[in-house]
Design a protein around this motif. Structure first.
Motif, PDB file in Angstrom:
ATOM      1  N   GLN A   1       0.664  -0.997  -0.004  1.00 19.43           N
ATOM      2  CA  GLN A   1      -0.110   0.035   0.013  1.00 19.43           C
ATOM      3  C   GLN A   1       0.900   1.371  -0.015  1.00 19.43           C
ATOM      4  OE1 GLN A   1      -2.742  -0.281   3.340  1.00 19.43           O
ATOM      5  NE2 GLN A   1      -3.871  -1.972   2.331  1.00 19.43           N
TER       6      GLN A   1
ATOM      7  N   TRP B   1       2.268   4.072  -7.494  1.00 17.13           N
ATOM      8  CA  TRP B   1       1.760   3.506  -8.463  1.00 17.13           C
ATOM      9  C   TRP B   1       1.258   2.221  -8.431  1.00 17.13           C
ATOM     10  CZ3 TRP B   1       1.525   7.513 -12.317  1.00 17.13           C
ATOM     11  CH2 TRP B   1       2.809   8.456 -12.100  1.00 17.13           C
TER      12      TRP B   1
ATOM     13  N   ASN C   1      -0.190   1.046  -5.449  1.00 17.59           N
ATOM     14  CA  ASN C   1      -1.324   1.115  -4.325  1.00 17.59           C
ATOM     15  C   ASN C   1      -2.560   1.227  -4.753  1.00 17.59           C
ATOM     16  OD1 ASN C   1      -1.077   3.481  -5.135  1.00 17.59           O
ATOM     17  ND2 ASN C   1      -0.177   4.148  -2.924  1.00 17.59           N
ATOM     18  N   GLN C   2      -2.697   1.394  -6.061  1.00 13.09           N
ATOM     19  CA  GLN C   2      -3.979   1.638  -6.608  1.00 13.09           C
ATOM     20  C   GLN C   2      -4.761   0.268  -6.745  1.00 13.09           C
ATOM     21  OE1 GLN C   2      -4.298   3.202 -10.491  1.00 13.09           O
ATOM     22  NE2 GLN C   2      -2.043   2.836 -10.859  1.00 13.09           N
ATOM     23  N   TRP C   3      -4.200  -0.581  -6.751  1.00  7.80           N
ATOM     24  CA  TRP C   3      -4.503  -2.059  -7.162  1.00  7.80           C
ATOM     25  C   TRP C   3      -4.055  -2.946  -5.449  1.00  7.80           C
ATOM     26  CZ3 TRP C   3      -1.082  -0.717 -11.050  1.00  7.80           C
ATOM     27  CH2 TRP C   3      -1.903  -0.259 -12.167  1.00  7.80           C
ATOM     28  N   ARG C   4      -5.091  -3.707  -5.243  1.00 10.41           N
ATOM     29  CA  ARG C   4      -5.127  -4.630  -3.890  1.00 10.41           C
ATOM     30  C   ARG C   4      -4.117  -5.792  -4.241  1.00 10.41           C
ATOM     31  NH1 ARG C   4      -7.633  -8.527  -1.272  1.00 10.41           N
ATOM     32  NH2 ARG C   4      -7.398  -8.578   0.876  1.00 10.41           N
TER      33      ARG C   4
END
Length: 215
Positions: free
Chosen positions: A156, A160, A162-165
Protein backbone atom coordinates in the motif's frame (compact mmCIF):
# COMPACT_ATOMS: atom_id res chain seq x y z
CA UNK A 1 -6.85 -70.85 -18.49
CA UNK A 2 -5.62 -69.43 -15.21
CA UNK A 3 -4.67 -66.23 -17.04
CA UNK A 4 -7.45 -66.16 -19.63
CA UNK A 5 -10.30 -66.29 -17.10
CA UNK A 6 -9.06 -63.29 -15.01
CA UNK A 7 -8.53 -61.30 -18.22
CA UNK A 8 -12.09 -62.04 -19.40
CA UNK A 9 -13.54 -61.17 -15.98
CA UNK A 10 -11.58 -57.90 -15.93
CA UNK A 11 -12.76 -56.98 -19.44
CA UNK A 12 -16.42 -57.73 -18.72
CA UNK A 13 -16.33 -55.94 -15.35
CA UNK A 14 -14.81 -52.82 -16.87
CA UNK A 15 -17.29 -52.92 -19.74
CA UNK A 16 -20.27 -53.21 -17.38
CA UNK A 17 -19.02 -50.24 -15.36
CA UNK A 18 -18.38 -48.02 -18.41
CA UNK A 19 -21.33 -48.74 -20.72
CA UNK A 20 -24.14 -47.55 -18.33
CA UNK A 21 -22.68 -44.03 -18.49
CA UNK A 22 -23.47 -43.95 -22.22
CA UNK A 23 -26.42 -46.38 -22.56
CA UNK A 24 -29.47 -46.05 -20.35
CA UNK A 25 -31.19 -49.08 -18.88
CA UNK A 26 -28.06 -50.93 -17.76
CA UNK A 27 -27.73 -49.32 -14.35
CA UNK A 28 -28.97 -52.51 -12.68
CA UNK A 29 -25.98 -54.51 -13.90
CA UNK A 30 -23.67 -51.77 -12.68
CA UNK A 31 -25.29 -51.89 -9.22
CA UNK A 32 -24.75 -55.66 -9.08
CA UNK A 33 -21.06 -55.25 -9.83
CA UNK A 34 -20.80 -52.49 -7.21
CA UNK A 35 -22.32 -54.84 -4.63
CA UNK A 36 -19.77 -57.49 -5.57
CA UNK A 37 -17.05 -54.87 -5.25
CA UNK A 38 -18.14 -54.21 -1.67
CA UNK A 39 -18.09 -57.93 -0.89
CA UNK A 40 -14.61 -58.37 -2.38
CA UNK A 41 -13.43 -55.29 -0.47
CA UNK A 42 -14.46 -56.93 2.80
CA UNK A 43 -12.34 -59.99 2.01
CA UNK A 44 -9.48 -57.69 1.00
CA UNK A 45 -9.68 -55.97 4.38
CA UNK A 46 -9.60 -59.35 6.13
CA UNK A 47 -6.59 -60.36 4.05
CA UNK A 48 -4.85 -57.07 4.84
CA UNK A 49 -5.46 -57.37 8.58
CA UNK A 50 -4.26 -60.99 8.55
CA UNK A 51 -1.07 -60.00 6.72
CA UNK A 52 -0.53 -57.10 9.14
CA UNK A 53 -0.90 -59.37 12.17
CA UNK A 54 1.40 -62.04 10.71
CA UNK A 55 4.20 -59.66 9.70
CA UNK A 56 4.18 -57.65 12.92
CA UNK A 57 3.62 -60.75 15.07
CA UNK A 58 6.75 -62.37 13.64
CA UNK A 59 8.80 -59.27 14.44
CA UNK A 60 7.47 -59.26 18.00
CA UNK A 61 8.26 -62.95 18.52
CA UNK A 62 11.77 -62.53 17.12
CA UNK A 63 12.20 -59.29 19.07
CA UNK A 64 13.50 -57.54 15.99
CA UNK A 65 14.73 -53.97 16.11
CA UNK A 66 11.80 -51.69 16.97
CA UNK A 67 9.49 -54.58 17.89
CA UNK A 68 7.86 -52.35 20.52
CA UNK A 69 6.36 -50.21 17.77
CA UNK A 70 4.94 -53.34 16.15
CA UNK A 71 3.34 -54.29 19.47
CA UNK A 72 1.79 -50.82 19.79
CA UNK A 73 0.43 -51.15 16.26
CA UNK A 74 -1.22 -54.51 16.95
CA UNK A 75 -2.65 -53.37 20.30
CA UNK A 76 -4.07 -50.22 18.66
CA UNK A 77 -5.54 -52.34 15.87
CA UNK A 78 -7.25 -54.75 18.27
CA UNK A 79 -8.55 -52.00 20.58
CA UNK A 80 -9.89 -49.82 17.78
CA UNK A 81 -11.43 -52.75 15.93
CA UNK A 82 -13.03 -54.06 19.14
CA UNK A 83 -14.59 -50.72 20.05
CA UNK A 84 -15.79 -50.25 16.49
CA UNK A 85 -17.49 -53.65 16.34
CA UNK A 86 -18.96 -53.46 19.84
CA UNK A 87 -20.37 -49.95 19.59
CA UNK A 88 -21.08 -47.20 17.09
CA UNK A 89 -19.45 -43.98 15.99
CA UNK A 90 -21.77 -41.51 17.68
CA UNK A 91 -20.40 -38.60 19.68
CA UNK A 92 -19.41 -39.65 23.18
CA UNK A 93 -18.55 -43.25 22.31
CA UNK A 94 -15.06 -44.71 22.66
CA UNK A 95 -14.71 -45.06 18.88
CA UNK A 96 -15.47 -41.37 18.44
CA UNK A 97 -12.99 -40.51 21.23
CA UNK A 98 -10.22 -42.56 19.62
CA UNK A 99 -10.81 -41.00 16.20
CA UNK A 100 -11.22 -37.43 17.46
CA UNK A 101 -8.54 -37.27 20.15
CA UNK A 102 -6.00 -39.90 19.09
CA UNK A 103 -6.14 -40.47 15.33
CA UNK A 104 -6.73 -36.86 14.26
CA UNK A 105 -3.91 -35.37 16.40
CA UNK A 106 -1.50 -38.07 15.20
CA UNK A 107 -2.48 -37.42 11.58
CA UNK A 108 -2.01 -33.67 12.06
CA UNK A 109 1.42 -34.33 13.57
CA UNK A 110 2.50 -36.46 10.61
CA UNK A 111 1.28 -33.90 8.09
CA UNK A 112 2.94 -31.06 9.98
CA UNK A 113 6.29 -32.83 9.60
CA UNK A 114 5.85 -32.53 5.84
CA UNK A 115 6.35 -28.77 6.17
CA UNK A 116 10.08 -29.31 6.79
CA UNK A 117 10.43 -31.52 3.71
CA UNK A 118 8.48 -28.99 1.65
CA UNK A 119 10.73 -26.18 2.86
CA UNK A 120 13.84 -28.22 1.97
CA UNK A 121 12.48 -29.05 -1.49
CA UNK A 122 11.45 -25.42 -2.05
CA UNK A 123 14.96 -24.21 -1.14
CA UNK A 124 16.45 -26.49 -3.80
CA UNK A 125 13.79 -25.77 -6.41
CA UNK A 126 13.84 -21.97 -5.98
CA UNK A 127 17.48 -21.52 -6.91
CA UNK A 128 17.37 -19.08 -9.82
CA UNK A 129 19.65 -21.00 -12.17
CA UNK A 130 17.24 -21.10 -15.12
CA UNK A 131 14.48 -18.90 -16.47
CA UNK A 132 11.81 -21.33 -15.25
CA UNK A 133 13.30 -21.44 -11.76
CA UNK A 134 13.47 -17.65 -11.68
CA UNK A 135 9.79 -17.36 -12.62
CA UNK A 136 8.92 -19.93 -9.95
CA UNK A 137 10.95 -18.06 -7.34
CA UNK A 138 9.43 -14.69 -8.28
CA UNK A 139 5.88 -16.05 -8.18
CA UNK A 140 6.47 -17.78 -4.85
CA UNK A 141 7.87 -14.62 -3.23
CA UNK A 142 5.02 -12.58 -4.67
CA UNK A 143 2.40 -14.98 -3.31
CA UNK A 144 4.03 -15.30 0.11
CA UNK A 145 4.28 -11.52 0.52
CA UNK A 146 0.63 -11.10 -0.46
CA UNK A 147 -0.57 -13.73 2.04
CA UNK A 148 0.75 -11.96 5.14
CA UNK A 149 -0.49 -8.61 6.58
CA UNK A 150 2.96 -6.94 6.54
CA UNK A 151 3.24 -7.62 2.82
CA UNK A 152 -0.13 -5.99 2.15
CA UNK A 153 0.86 -2.98 4.27
CA UNK A 154 4.15 -2.63 2.39
CA UNK A 155 2.34 -2.85 -0.95
CA UNK A 156 0.00 0.00 0.00
CA UNK A 157 2.97 2.35 0.41
CA UNK A 158 4.44 1.63 -3.02
CA UNK A 159 3.84 4.39 -5.57
CA UNK A 160 1.84 3.60 -8.70
CA UNK A 161 1.06 0.13 -7.40
CA UNK A 162 -1.05 0.91 -4.35
CA UNK A 163 -4.07 1.59 -6.56
CA UNK A 164 -4.45 -2.19 -6.94
CA UNK A 165 -4.94 -4.51 -4.01
CA UNK A 166 -2.17 -7.11 -3.80
CA UNK A 167 -4.53 -9.87 -2.62
CA UNK A 168 -6.80 -9.33 -5.64
CA UNK A 169 -3.84 -9.49 -8.03
CA UNK A 170 -2.67 -12.77 -6.51
CA UNK A 171 -6.13 -14.35 -6.45
CA UNK A 172 -7.10 -13.19 -9.95
CA UNK A 173 -3.89 -13.49 -11.92
CA UNK A 174 -1.36 -15.68 -10.14
CA UNK A 175 -3.70 -18.25 -8.54
CA UNK A 176 -6.80 -17.87 -10.72
CA UNK A 177 -5.05 -17.66 -14.11
CA UNK A 178 -1.50 -19.01 -14.27
CA UNK A 179 -1.75 -21.50 -11.42
CA UNK A 180 -5.22 -22.68 -12.48
CA UNK A 181 -4.02 -23.18 -16.06
CA UNK A 182 -1.09 -25.28 -14.85
CA UNK A 183 -3.33 -27.37 -12.61
CA UNK A 184 -5.77 -27.99 -15.45
CA UNK A 185 -2.94 -29.05 -17.75
CA UNK A 186 -1.70 -31.53 -15.13
CA UNK A 187 -5.24 -32.80 -14.54
CA UNK A 188 -5.86 -33.29 -18.27
CA UNK A 189 -2.53 -35.07 -18.68
CA UNK A 190 -3.16 -37.38 -15.74
CA UNK A 191 -6.69 -38.08 -17.01
CA UNK A 192 -5.33 -39.08 -20.43
CA UNK A 193 -2.80 -41.33 -18.69
CA UNK A 194 -5.57 -42.88 -16.58
CA UNK A 195 -7.67 -43.56 -19.68
CA UNK A 196 -4.64 -45.08 -21.41
CA UNK A 197 -3.76 -47.46 -18.57
CA UNK A 198 -7.45 -48.36 -18.13
CA UNK A 199 -7.71 -49.36 -21.79
CA UNK A 200 -4.51 -51.39 -21.50
CA UNK A 201 -5.94 -53.27 -18.52
CA UNK A 202 -9.31 -53.84 -20.20
CA UNK A 203 -7.73 -55.11 -23.41
CA UNK A 204 -5.28 -57.36 -21.57
CA UNK A 205 -2.15 -55.48 -22.62
CA UNK A 206 -1.26 -54.62 -19.01
CA UNK A 207 -1.15 -57.86 -16.99
CA UNK A 208 1.07 -56.96 -14.05
CA UNK A 209 -1.90 -57.25 -11.67
CA UNK A 210 -1.91 -61.01 -12.37
CA UNK A 211 1.48 -61.35 -10.75
CA UNK A 212 4.56 -63.13 -12.03
CA UNK A 213 5.40 -63.19 -15.70
CA UNK A 214 3.18 -60.94 -17.84
CA UNK A 215 3.23 -63.29 -20.81
Amino acid sequence: MKRTVPLVITFLSGLVMIVPYYVSGLEGAQDVFLDWYKIISVFAYVLGVSSLVMVNGQKIVRKSAGWGYNAVLLVSLVVTLGFGIAGNFEQGTLSYYIFQYVFNPLSATMFSLLAFFIASAAFRAFKAKTVEATLLLTSAIFVMIGRVPPGEMLWQHLPWLNQWRLGDIIDTWVMGTFNAAGQRAILIGSSIGLISISLKILLGVERSYLGGDES
